[in-house]
Design an enzyme around this catalytic site. Structure first.
Site, mmCIF file in Angstrom:
data_model
loop_
_atom_site.group_PDB
_atom_site.id
_atom_site.type_symbol
_atom_site.label_atom_id
_atom_site.label_comp_id
_atom_site.label_asym_id
_atom_site.label_seq_id
_atom_site.Cartn_x
_atom_site.Cartn_y
_atom_site.Cartn_z
ATOM 1 N N ASP A 1 0.856 -1.097 -0.087
ATOM 2 C CA ASP A 1 0.038 -0.108 0.069
ATOM 3 C C ASP A 1 0.830 1.270 0.040
ATOM 4 O OD1 ASP A 1 -2.828 -0.965 0.157
ATOM 5 O OD2 ASP A 1 -2.187 -1.734 1.814
ATOM 6 N N ASP B 1 -10.449 -5.068 -1.483
ATOM 7 C CA ASP B 1 -9.445 -4.681 -0.503
ATOM 8 C C ASP B 1 -10.013 -3.675 0.640
ATOM 9 O OD1 ASP B 1 -7.048 -3.652 0.669
ATOM 10 O OD2 ASP B 1 -6.505 -2.320 -0.984
HETATM 11 C C1 DX5 Z 1 -6.520 0.375 2.775
HETATM 12 C C2 DX5 Z 1 -5.450 -0.492 2.183
HETATM 13 C C3 DX5 Z 1 -5.718 -1.821 2.522
HETATM 14 C C4 DX5 Z 1 -5.592 -2.267 4.126
HETATM 15 C C5 DX5 Z 1 -6.410 -3.182 4.248
HETATM 16 O O1 DX5 Z 1 -6.474 1.629 2.459
HETATM 17 O O2 DX5 Z 1 -5.415 -0.185 0.942
HETATM 18 O O3 DX5 Z 1 -5.001 -2.648 1.606
HETATM 19 O O4 DX5 Z 1 -4.109 -2.616 4.086
HETATM 20 O O5 DX5 Z 1 -6.251 -3.477 5.805
HETATM 21 P P1 DX5 Z 1 -7.342 -4.508 6.453
HETATM 22 O O6 DX5 Z 1 -7.622 -5.754 5.738
HETATM 23 O O7 DX5 Z 1 -7.093 -4.725 7.879
HETATM 24 O O8 DX5 Z 1 -8.767 -3.814 6.193
HETATM 25 ZN ZN ZN Z 2 -4.692 -1.669 -0.559
#
Ligand code: DX5
Ligand code: ZN
Length: 233
Positions: free
Chosen positions: A41, A182
């Site tokens: 990310d 995501d």
């Molecule tokens: C959020 C990111 C995600 C995040 C997901 O902006 O794009 O990839 O890491 O995290 P979880 O699975 O904990 O919601």
């Molecule tokens: Zn992401």
């Protein structure tokens, strides 16, 4: 849309990725637990309030793992960065639809990504309707659609209602494209997301905070027939 091969892409957002030892252990552990990719990310502090890392970390991670590198660019001007991430070894580069709202350059970026032999992804925020992608999907330039289950920027948020329906809408428009979900994915809500057509599952919290990572990844994959057959390939 049963029995499609499901890919798991753990996001390192919720670990201390600046610590090389923590990072290497995490990469080894997700690989040994059955993940296919690692979700990276990238945040610039402008497109989203938080700032994370840039292509230098991707470069480093390339040398640490043989997992596919899934780069999610949450940045204001992604076009100029694509070459750096391709060079760093990205296998999938995803740009945000919303980063191009005032330009018509999205197709150019997708073409640029594909010209580097990298898979091209487009992410949509919870507020962006699936229909906005209808014409773009017809161009064949999109390998992956990322449906954001949360407003981008942080791990550990709760999925926004309507996300599974949005996955289904995209699947209705395009039977071929990979659909990545995501944000906010849990061991409980993953089955509906898969049933609606998601086949790349991103998760940070549900994987890294699981008591048993291998079991968590298995649950995220589901018990699909094709998944079991190809498990070891
Ligand atoms: C959020 C990111 C995600 C995040 C997901 O902006 O794009 O990839 O890491 O995290 P979880 O699975 O904990 O919601
Ligand atoms: Zn992401």
């Amino acid at each position: 849309m049963k029995n499609r091969l499901i890919r798991i892409s753990p996001s390192i957002l919720c670990i201390d990725y600046n610590d090389d030892i923590v990072l290497k252990l995490a990469l080894d552990k997700i690989e040994q637990s059955g993940a296919h990719m690692v979700h990276l990310d990238v945040m610039d502090g402008k497109f989203v309030p938080n700032k994370t890392f840039d292509h230098k970390l991707v470069d480093k991670i390339k040398d640490m793992t043989s997992l596919m590198l899934d780069v999610h660019l949450m940045v204001e001007n992604p076009h100029g960065m694509i070459s750096d991430y391709a060079k760093a070894g990205a296998d999938l580069i995803t740009v945000h639809y919303e980063a191009y709202e005032n330009t018509d350059k999205l197709e150019d970026s997708l073409k640029l990504i594909k010209s580097k032999n990298v898979l091209a992804g487009v992410a949509i925020n919870p507020k962006t309707p699936a229909l906005k992608l209808k014409d773009l999907l017809k161009t064949g330039l999109v390998d992956v659609v990322t449906v954001m289950g949360v407003n981008p920027g942080a791990s550990g948020q709760t999925i926004i209602p309507g996300s599974a329906e949005k996955v289904a809408e995209i699947r209705e428009m395009d039977k071929r494209v990979y659909i990545q979900i995501d944000g906010g994915v849990t061991l409980k809500n993953v089955s509906i997301l898969r049933r609606m057509g998601a086949n790349i599952i991103v998760s940070s919290k549900a994987i890294f905070e699981a008591k048993n990572m291998k079991k968590a990844i298995k649950t995220l994959k589901g018990g699909g027939f094709i998944n079991r057959i190809f498990e070891d390939i």
